[in-house]
Design an enzyme around this catalytic site. Structure first.
Site, short mmCIF file in Angstrom:
data_model
loop_
_atom_site.label_atom_id
_atom_site.label_comp_id
_atom_site.label_asym_id
_atom_site.label_seq_id
_atom_site.Cartn_x
_atom_site.Cartn_y
_atom_site.Cartn_z
N GLN A 231 1.02 -0.99 -0.05
CA GLN A 231 0.16 -0.05 -0.06
C GLN A 231 1.04 1.25 0.13
O GLN A 231 1.63 1.59 0.87
CB GLN A 231 -0.88 -0.04 1.28
CG GLN A 231 -1.90 1.23 1.30
CD GLN A 231 -2.76 1.36 2.54
OE1 GLN A 231 -2.29 1.40 3.69
NE2 GLN A 231 -3.95 0.50 2.24
N GLY A 232 0.74 2.04 -1.00
CA GLY A 232 1.62 3.17 -1.15
C GLY A 232 0.59 4.51 -0.94
O GLY A 232 0.13 5.27 -1.70
N SER B 139 0.63 6.65 2.46
CA SER B 139 1.28 7.63 3.44
C SER B 139 2.51 8.25 2.81
O SER B 139 3.14 7.57 2.30
CB SER B 139 1.61 6.90 4.81
OG SER B 139 0.61 6.33 5.53
N SER C 151 3.55 -1.20 3.78
CA SER C 151 3.57 -2.53 4.12
C SER C 151 4.15 -3.68 3.00
O SER C 151 3.64 -3.64 1.92
CB SER C 151 2.18 -2.88 4.52
OG SER C 151 1.77 -2.17 5.42
N GLU D 143 -10.28 -1.27 4.80
CA GLU D 143 -9.11 -1.65 6.00
C GLU D 143 -9.90 -1.26 7.29
O GLU D 143 -9.26 -2.08 8.17
CB GLU D 143 -8.23 -0.51 5.63
CG GLU D 143 -6.70 -0.46 6.56
CD GLU D 143 -5.96 0.39 6.12
OE1 GLU D 143 -4.69 0.36 6.20
OE2 GLU D 143 -6.17 1.59 5.85
#
Length: 377
Positions: free
Chosen positions: A121-122, A124, A156, A239
């Site tokens: 997951q990109g 933040s 992550s 999420e």
């Protein structure tokens, strides 16, 4: 409300228990926690085992009741967690299923279910903090591609991922929530640098990701250009609304183990500790029922969880921290021994009021979207 199993649900539970009892003893030993290629292979091997047995898509296509039974029985039996596959299975996959085209669903969903590809997951960024809409990673259109430049943090499983669900700014002049686009970026593209981050517990499941003129096909855009904020809210609803359900069962198991340990080492004689354990038992029972409600609401709403997920995330984050603080009280001086059960979990629990949206963000969502309170100035 009758929460007992129907005959169909009882039969599913019995079949699942029997299958888990048969397959779990034959699994290979778990790899070293620091061996991420080994952990990737182990986690995807388990996903393939689920796929071959017909359980791989239970998170997507089963009824809420069967989904909860699967998670409950898997956790009770000590089955492997989704691990490195969690972003694909619990975040990106459901988002693509809800928002993607037929071609995108055909390309990305089967490999996730078969345990063939890992997603990261990109979202933040280093300078955005909890304000996701302040992201500055830029993507400019160049023919059939987007050219992406910027950086992400807390990504992550980036070092073992095949794909990244990536948020980029495609219109810097638009109001900040309206100029964002959701892309699926191949992690083997030129211009990507991954730098693992070591956590307090010594793990490296997070990484910084640097993007230097990375070309991403426009066909990999999920949703319309500049409509990425809405698509992202779909991702975050998964999420926060359903991705933690297995962990609630795990926390209830830990709670029972803590009670047994306290009885063995003499801490059970402390009435304050018994009250803490009793309050936590009630808390996690309530969270389990809230989880059932959220999953049922998601099914009624077309598969996308609602803002009730923020209520769950807010309460669960605090309850998990209190659980492992209580574990430290039960362990006494042994709570400083990293080799003892629950000690590393306590360190990990500190991140839960930040990960997947800080508790402050969740309170704002509950206040504004559920209670109708005005936005802060």
């Amino acid at each position: 409300m009758d929460l007992s199993d129907t005959p169909e649900e009882a039969a599913f539970r019995a079949r699942l228990r029997e299958w888990l009892a048969e397959v779990l003893p034959a699994l290979p030993p778990k790899p070293d926690p620091a061996d991420w290629p080994g952990r990737r292979a182990y986690d995807l091997g388990w996903q393939r085992t689920l796929y071959d047995a017909g359980y791989a898509d239970v998170h997507w296509h089963s009824s809420p009741a069967l989904r909860m039974i699967f998670l409950e029985e898997s956790e009770k039996a000590g089955a492997p967690y989704v691990g490195a596959n969690f972003v694909g299975l619990l975040h990106a996959g459901p988002t693509i299923a809800a928002e993607g085209t037929d071609a995108q669903r055909a390309r990305w969903l089967p490999p996730i279910l078969r345990g063939e590809e890992v997603w990261c997951q990109g979202f933040s960024e280093p300078d955005a903090g909890s304000d996701l809409a302040a992201l500055r990673t830029r993507a400019r259109r160049d023919g059939d591609d987007y050219v992406v430049t910027g950086s992400k943090i807390w990504t992550s499983h980036a070092e073992v991922a095949d794909w990244c669900e990536l948020l980029v700014r495609t219109d810097p002049d638009a109001p900040r929530h309206r100029g964002i686009t959701w892309l699926a970026m191949p992690m083997d593209a030129e211009g990507i640098t991954v730098r693992p981050l070591r956590t307090l517990a010594g793990s490296t499941e997070f990484a910084e990701v640097f993007l230097d003129e990375v070309r991403v096909p426009a066909a990999n855009r999920v949703g319309a250009e500049n409509d990425g904020w809405r698509v992202t809210m779909v991702t975050l609803s998964f999420e926060r609304g359903t991705a933690f359900v297995g962990e609630v069962v795990a926390c209830r198991r830990v709670l029972r183990q803590l009670a047994c340990t306290a009885q063995e080492n003499g801490h059970w004689d402390d009435p304050a500790l018994r009250r803490r354990l009793g309050r936590l038992d009630a808390e996690f029972r309530a969270l389990w029922r809230l989880t059932q409600w959220n999953v049922s609401e998601a099914a009624a709403g077309g598969g996308v969880p609602g803002v009730g997920g923020s209520v769950f995330k807010l309460r669960y984050s605090g309850a998990r921290q209190e659980l492992y603080d209580t574990a430290a009280a039960v362990l006494g001086p042994d709570a400083l021994d990293l080799d003892r059960p629950w000690v590393l979990d306590r360190l990990s629990s500190l991140s839960y009021t930040i990960a997947a949206g800080t508790s402050q963000i969740q309170r704002n969502i509950v206040a504004e979207r559920m209670l109708g309170l005005p936005k802060g100035r």
